[in-house]
Design an enzyme around this catalytic site. Structure first.
Site, PDB file in Angstrom:
ATOM      1  N   ARG A 189       0.794  -1.394  -0.029  1.00 33.91           N
ATOM      2  CA  ARG A 189      -0.072   0.033   0.031  1.00 33.91           C
ATOM      3  C   ARG A 189       1.051   1.405   0.073  1.00 33.91           C
ATOM      4  O   ARG A 189       0.677   2.188  -0.720  1.00 33.91           O
ATOM      5  CB  ARG A 189      -0.925  -0.111   1.341  1.00 33.91           C
ATOM      6  CG  ARG A 189      -1.969   1.146   1.103  1.00 33.91           C
ATOM      7  CD  ARG A 189      -3.114   0.932   2.058  1.00 33.91           C
ATOM      8  NE  ARG A 189      -2.594   0.945   3.615  1.00 33.91           N
ATOM      9  CZ  ARG A 189      -3.397   0.638   4.595  1.00 33.91           C
ATOM     10  NH1 ARG A 189      -4.429   0.316   4.583  1.00 33.91           N
ATOM     11  NH2 ARG A 189      -2.782   0.718   5.943  1.00 33.91           N
ATOM     12  N   LYS A 209      -2.886   6.442   1.466  1.00 35.88           N
ATOM     13  CA  LYS A 209      -2.656   6.903   2.798  1.00 35.88           C
ATOM     14  C   LYS A 209      -1.553   8.054   2.789  1.00 35.88           C
ATOM     15  O   LYS A 209      -0.389   8.282   3.034  1.00 35.88           O
ATOM     16  CB  LYS A 209      -2.096   5.486   3.558  1.00 35.88           C
ATOM     17  CG  LYS A 209      -2.469   5.812   4.782  1.00 35.88           C
ATOM     18  CD  LYS A 209      -2.471   4.514   5.634  1.00 35.88           C
ATOM     19  CE  LYS A 209      -2.866   4.530   7.230  1.00 35.88           C
ATOM     20  NZ  LYS A 209      -4.370   4.721   7.191  1.00 35.88           N
TER      21      LYS A 209
HETATM   22  C1  LIG Z   1      -5.314   3.730   7.599  1.00 36.72           C
HETATM   23  C2  LIG Z   1      -6.726   3.975   7.197  1.00 36.72           C
HETATM   24  C3  LIG Z   1      -7.939   2.831   7.446  1.00 36.72           C
HETATM   25  C4  LIG Z   1      -7.517   1.896   8.074  1.00 36.72           C
HETATM   26  O1  LIG Z   1      -6.681   1.109   7.437  1.00 36.72           O
HETATM   27  P1  LIG Z   1      -5.870  -0.236   8.139  1.00 36.72           P
HETATM   28  O2  LIG Z   1      -5.004  -0.865   6.903  1.00 36.72           O
HETATM   29  O3  LIG Z   1      -7.021  -1.173   8.382  1.00 36.72           O
HETATM   30  O4  LIG Z   1      -5.174   0.265   9.123  1.00 36.72           O
HETATM   31  C5  LIG Z   1      -9.085   3.372   7.017  1.00 36.72           C
HETATM   32  N1  LIG Z   1      -9.385   4.638   6.376  1.00 36.72           N
HETATM   33  C6  LIG Z   1      -8.498   5.586   6.417  1.00 36.72           C
HETATM   34  C7  LIG Z   1      -8.511   6.701   5.518  1.00 36.72           C
HETATM   35  C8  LIG Z   1      -6.909   5.190   6.666  1.00 36.72           C
HETATM   36  O5  LIG Z   1      -6.076   6.221   6.610  1.00 36.72           O
END
Ligand SMILES: *Cc1c(COP(=O)(O)O)cnc(C)c1O
Length: 345
Positions: free
Chosen positions: A86, A188
């Protein structure tokens, strides 16, 4: 074995979700078109040019993952390859040099190993949060990507994300938008969080735990909250999760979908979810690394209250089963699917 290892002198039971300085962090630099070997350092501070791309144009992204001590005293991390991939996708979208995925996993291992005494003991409910991040380090004045990048990983012991444990929370349907169509909602990027800060402060001031963001184009479809994806449970026990190109692909959500199908034998639908159909669901939960699943009891849409039948006292029955199964896998109490658990020590 960690059981014999000396742990840091921390009141594990009362840890919040905050930054706690540990011993070692990993740092690697990208320069002249390549990543260096990277190393562990004691220095938690970063010195950079005043015109660094990250400071001027927010060229930065991050990941969030956890290390756990299992019931049999091992230290494990959960699906680090997914975070590596990711962050690679995010780096591409932000015109940053991606950190190689195999080196990412190795670096995470190194940092956890160097901070084993901060991995909270099994049974405390606490865990070691791992924060990899990557940013544009070199100065840029005109709008363009940096050509030097820094990749770092620090760790911090954390308690449960939501104080009060698994008490259902109340959400507000936000008037702000989180992610534009064709924008950066699916990666992210730090910038997604920068623009959500005003919305979350506003929601908190009004007494809500989190915001529910709608799709900005039609404002009729449920997307996600600022940092967690939605899972809904229908009255006949199906799992429904919103589908949209601007939702961040949560690793917890994707793992819970697998758990629902393969461990609990539940049917799962990934599809558009309308705000107008929320009244029909029996349960609602938010999923992300920080809290795994936080049960949602109520969603308020401009005075209209959507109250889930599971209520405000305890998580819904299926939400709880999903939570217990996934955390059981993470703590080594339930056999994990191939490749989900990486033992560090
Ligand atoms: C990090 C994040 C999540 C959760 O992702 P995980 O991989 O389950 O920790 C969900 N929504 C947003 C906007 C995020 O930045």
């Amino acid at each position: 074995m960690v059981m014999t290892m000396e742990k840091a002198n921390i009141d594990w039971a009362n840890l919040g979700f905050g930054y706690y300085k540990t011993d070692k962090r990993f740092v690697s630099m990208y320069k002249d078109g390549q990543w260096d070997e990277g190393k562990l350092t004691d220095d938690e501070n970063i010195v950079m040019n005043e015109c660094a791309c990250v400071l001027q144009y927010a060229q930065t992204c991050f990941e969030g993952m956890k290390a756990y001590e299992t019931v049999d005293g091992r230290v494990v991390i959960f699906r680090p390859d997914m975070n590596a991939q990711r962050m690679h996708d995010t780096a591409k979208r932000l015109e940053m040099a991606p950190y190689p995925e195999d080196k990412f996993v190795e670096a995470v291992e190194q940092v956890v190993k160097a901070n084993l005494k901060y991995v909270p003991p099994y049974g405390t409910g606490a865990s070691l949060y791992i924060r990899p991040y990557l940013f544009g380090y070199s100065p840029v004045m005109g709008v363009k990507p940096a050509n030097e990048f820094m990749f770092r990983i620090f760790v911090s012991p954390v308690g449960p994300y939501f104080k009060g444990g698994s008490k259902p929370i109340t959400l507000k349907v936000s008037d702000f938008d989180r992610a534009a169509p064709n924008g950066t909602g699916h990666v992210k990027a730090g910038l997604n969080y920068a623009m959500s800060l005003h919305a979350i402060v506003t929601a908190h001031n009004e007494g809500y735990a989190e915001n529910l963001y709608l799709d900005p184009q039609t404002r009729t479809k449920v997307e996600e909250t600022g940092g967690a994806n939605f899972l809904f449970i229908t009255k006949d026990g199906k799992v429904v999760t919103p589908k949209s190109p601007s939702i961040l692909p949560s690793i917890t959500r994707r793992s819970l979908v697998y758990v629902a199908q393969h461990y609990l034998g539940l049917e799962v639908e990934e599809r558009e979810v309308l705000l107008s159909e929320l009244d029909d669901f029996a349960e609602c939960g938010l999923c992300g690394t920080a809290a795994v699943i936080s049960p949602v009891g109520k969603i308020v849409d401009h005075g209209r209250e959507i109250c889930f039948p599971s209520g405000m006292d305890v998580p819904g029955e299926i939400t709880k089963k999903l939570y217990d199964t996934l955390t059981g896998i993470q703590y080594g109490k339930i056999e994990a699917p191939q490749g989900w658990i990486k033992t560090i020590a």
